[in-house]
Design a protein around this motif. Sequence first.
Motif, PDB file in Angstrom:
ATOM      1  N   PHE A  28       7.781  90.758   7.858  1.00  0.00           N
ATOM      2  CA  PHE A  28       6.326  90.904   7.928  1.00  0.00           C
ATOM      3  C   PHE A  28       5.868  92.021   6.994  1.00  0.00           C
ATOM      4  N   GLY A  29       6.552  93.163   7.042  1.00  0.00           N
ATOM      5  CA  GLY A  29       6.194  94.277   6.189  1.00  0.00           C
ATOM      6  C   GLY A  29       6.412  93.988   4.718  1.00  0.00           C
ATOM      7  N   ILE A  30       7.499  93.295   4.390  1.00  0.00           N
ATOM      8  CA  ILE A  30       7.798  92.967   2.992  1.00  0.00           C
ATOM      9  C   ILE A  30       6.737  92.038   2.408  1.00  0.00           C
ATOM     10  N   VAL A  31       6.393  90.983   3.144  1.00  0.00           N
ATOM     11  CA  VAL A  31       5.413  90.014   2.637  1.00  0.00           C
ATOM     12  C   VAL A  31       4.028  90.644   2.536  1.00  0.00           C
ATOM     13  N   GLN A  33       3.302  93.530   1.875  1.00  0.00           N
ATOM     14  CA  GLN A  33       3.236  94.532   0.821  1.00  0.00           C
ATOM     15  C   GLN A  33       2.502  93.987  -0.405  1.00  0.00           C
ATOM     16  N   ASP A  34       2.468  92.669  -0.550  1.00  0.00           N
ATOM     17  CA  ASP A  34       1.697  92.048  -1.613  1.00  0.00           C
ATOM     18  C   ASP A  34       0.209  92.276  -1.321  1.00  0.00           C
ATOM     19  N   ARG A  35      -0.479  92.988  -2.201  1.00  0.00           N
ATOM     20  CA  ARG A  35      -1.847  93.407  -1.901  1.00  0.00           C
ATOM     21  C   ARG A  35      -2.799  92.231  -1.732  1.00  0.00           C
ATOM     22  N   GLU A  36      -2.617  91.190  -2.506  1.00  0.00           N
ATOM     23  CA  GLU A  36      -3.509  90.032  -2.380  1.00  0.00           C
ATOM     24  C   GLU A  36      -3.263  89.306  -1.066  1.00  0.00           C
ATOM     25  N   ILE A  37      -1.995  89.138  -0.714  1.00  0.00           N
ATOM     26  CA  ILE A  37      -1.662  88.516   0.572  1.00  0.00           C
ATOM     27  C   ILE A  37      -2.205  89.370   1.716  1.00  0.00           C
ATOM     28  N   CYS A  38      -2.023  90.684   1.603  1.00  0.00           N
ATOM     29  CA  CYS A  38      -2.505  91.596   2.628  1.00  0.00           C
ATOM     30  C   CYS A  38      -4.018  91.493   2.768  1.00  0.00           C
ATOM     31  N   ARG A  39      -4.720  91.462   1.658  1.00  0.00           N
ATOM     32  CA  ARG A  39      -6.182  91.359   1.702  1.00  0.00           C
ATOM     33  C   ARG A  39      -6.623  90.055   2.369  1.00  0.00           C
ATOM     34  N   GLU A  40      -5.989  88.939   1.988  1.00  0.00           N
ATOM     35  CA  GLU A  40      -6.349  87.655   2.580  1.00  0.00           C
ATOM     36  C   GLU A  40      -6.057  87.624   4.075  1.00  0.00           C
ATOM     37  N   ALA A  41      -4.935  88.210   4.468  1.00  0.00           N
ATOM     38  CA  ALA A  41      -4.590  88.230   5.889  1.00  0.00           C
ATOM     39  C   ALA A  41      -5.591  89.060   6.685  1.00  0.00           C
ATOM     40  N   CYS A  44      -8.794  87.144   7.014  1.00  0.00           N
ATOM     41  CA  CYS A  44      -8.605  86.067   7.985  1.00  0.00           C
ATOM     42  C   CYS A  44      -8.675  86.603   9.409  1.00  0.00           C
ATOM     43  N   MET A  45      -7.994  87.709   9.678  1.00  0.00           N
ATOM     44  CA  MET A  45      -7.934  88.246  11.035  1.00  0.00           C
ATOM     45  C   MET A  45      -9.233  88.892  11.470  1.00  0.00           C
ATOM     46  N   LEU A  46      -9.964  89.505  10.523  1.00  0.00           N
ATOM     47  CA  LEU A  46     -11.157  90.267  10.867  1.00  0.00           C
ATOM     48  C   LEU A  46     -12.450  89.496  10.628  1.00  0.00           C
ATOM     49  N   GLY A  47     -12.369  88.404   9.871  1.00  0.00           N
ATOM     50  CA  GLY A  47     -13.562  87.615   9.595  1.00  0.00           C
ATOM     51  C   GLY A  47     -14.580  88.338   8.744  1.00  0.00           C
ATOM     52  N   MET A  48     -14.116  89.155   7.801  1.00  0.00           N
ATOM     53  CA  MET A  48     -15.023  89.865   6.909  1.00  0.00           C
ATOM     54  C   MET A  48     -14.386  89.991   5.537  1.00  0.00           C
ATOM     55  N   GLN A  49     -15.203  90.197   4.539  1.00  0.00           N
ATOM     56  CA  GLN A  49     -14.694  90.310   3.178  1.00  0.00           C
ATOM     57  C   GLN A  49     -14.228  91.738   2.900  1.00  0.00           C
ATOM     58  N   ILE A  50     -13.119  91.835   2.198  1.00  0.00           N
ATOM     59  CA  ILE A  50     -12.573  93.124   1.780  1.00  0.00           C
ATOM     60  C   ILE A  50     -12.446  93.080   0.269  1.00  0.00           C
ATOM     61  N   ALA A  51     -13.147  93.977  -0.400  1.00  0.00           N
ATOM     62  CA  ALA A  51     -13.208  93.926  -1.862  1.00  0.00           C
ATOM     63  C   ALA A  51     -11.831  94.069  -2.494  1.00  0.00           C
ATOM     64  N   ARG A  52     -11.086  95.038  -2.036  1.00  0.00           N
ATOM     65  CA  ARG A  52      -9.743  95.233  -2.566  1.00  0.00           C
ATOM     66  C   ARG A  52      -8.948  96.125  -1.624  1.00  0.00           C
ATOM     67  N   VAL A  53      -7.646  95.991  -1.692  1.00  0.00           N
ATOM     68  CA  VAL A  53      -6.754  96.864  -0.943  1.00  0.00           C
ATOM     69  C   VAL A  53      -6.237  97.918  -1.912  1.00  0.00           C
ATOM     70  N   PHE A 194      -2.842  78.883   3.017  1.00  0.00           N
ATOM     71  CA  PHE A 194      -2.437  80.282   3.090  1.00  0.00           C
ATOM     72  C   PHE A 194      -1.092  80.441   3.803  1.00  0.00           C
ATOM     73  N   THR A 195      -0.926  79.785   4.942  1.00  0.00           N
ATOM     74  CA  THR A 195       0.336  79.934   5.681  1.00  0.00           C
ATOM     75  C   THR A 195       1.498  79.286   4.929  1.00  0.00           C
ATOM     76  N   ARG A 196       1.231  78.248   4.162  1.00  0.00           N
ATOM     77  CA  ARG A 196       2.306  77.665   3.336  1.00  0.00           C
ATOM     78  C   ARG A 196       2.734  78.644   2.251  1.00  0.00           C
ATOM     79  N   ARG A 197       1.775  79.405   1.723  1.00  0.00           N
ATOM     80  CA  ARG A 197       2.124  80.437   0.748  1.00  0.00           C
ATOM     81  C   ARG A 197       2.953  81.543   1.414  1.00  0.00           C
ATOM     82  N   LEU A 198       2.583  81.897   2.631  1.00  0.00           N
ATOM     83  CA  LEU A 198       3.351  82.902   3.358  1.00  0.00           C
ATOM     84  C   LEU A 198       4.790  82.445   3.570  1.00  0.00           C
ATOM     85  N   ARG A 199       4.948  81.194   3.995  1.00  0.00           N
ATOM     86  CA  ARG A 199       6.292  80.661   4.220  1.00  0.00           C
ATOM     87  C   ARG A 199       7.089  80.630   2.920  1.00  0.00           C
TER      88      ARG A 199
END
Length: 269
Positions: A28-31, A33-41, A44-53, A194-199
């Motif tokens: 979980f921590g390794i995946v 770590q990808d800033r774009e994946i982290c931002r999208e996640a 998704c979880m918060l239901g709000m836009q995040i400009a950048r991590v 998104f989840t297929r990209r995670l897998r």
Amino acid sequence: MKNDSGFPLGEPKPKPFEELTFHDDFMFGIVMQDREICREALECMLGMQIARVEYAEPQRTLDPLYTAHGVRLDVYVQDSDRVYDVEIQNRDLHDLGRRVRYYQSMLDTDTLLKGEDYGGLKESIIIFLCRFDPYKKGIPCYTVRRKCEEDGSVEVGDAATVHVLNCRAHAKVQDESLRAFMKYVQTDEAESEFTRRLRKMVEAQKQIEGTKKLYFSWSLHDYDVRNEGREESRRETARNMLARNYPLTDIAEITGLSLAEVEELAARQ
């Protein structure tokens, strides 16, 4: 003596690297770590836009005081306005409320030690992705904020929010992307883009020898931390027995310390 995984006999073996999934702490921590994946996640979880991590660090350890019990965060993230802590929880240890309380204090202390006053504290968002229902109410998303019991309209103003996602109840989630994400965490079934990209990222990491070596080192570190804790516990037991005038040989036999170690403790009493 050690078993074939390099750990002392009698110690539980870590999960084989090849069997790791997204919901395992290390992967979980390794995946994430990808800033774009982290931002999208996070979106998704918060239901709000995040400009950048601006900052994403897996397995960040917060131990601001040498006397404090440090915590290792699964994913620690900052953007320009907020600080995030994202935790994956696979087992119900029945301590979620107090765990949240302590993690929040560590996040705040970590900021204040950098010279900021209270007004400099960023908004904090702690997210727990749970593969169980911690509050047994069947609610998929528990949002927790401090409030005034006498008047709910009072704004406490601590700028701290906790989101507890009960992934077991993923079918009840209305938002399609969040429902698919929570289902993937719970079941490892990837049904969205998104989840297929995670897998795919998880499987790609399993092919990287450096990641495998890092996992082994991470597992050994966890063992060392647990072992240090047991060693101190044995010493504390020995000190208590010394205070009650137990024979030194009995203390050594009961605690597993060597007689020389017990004698050294006795000399310091």
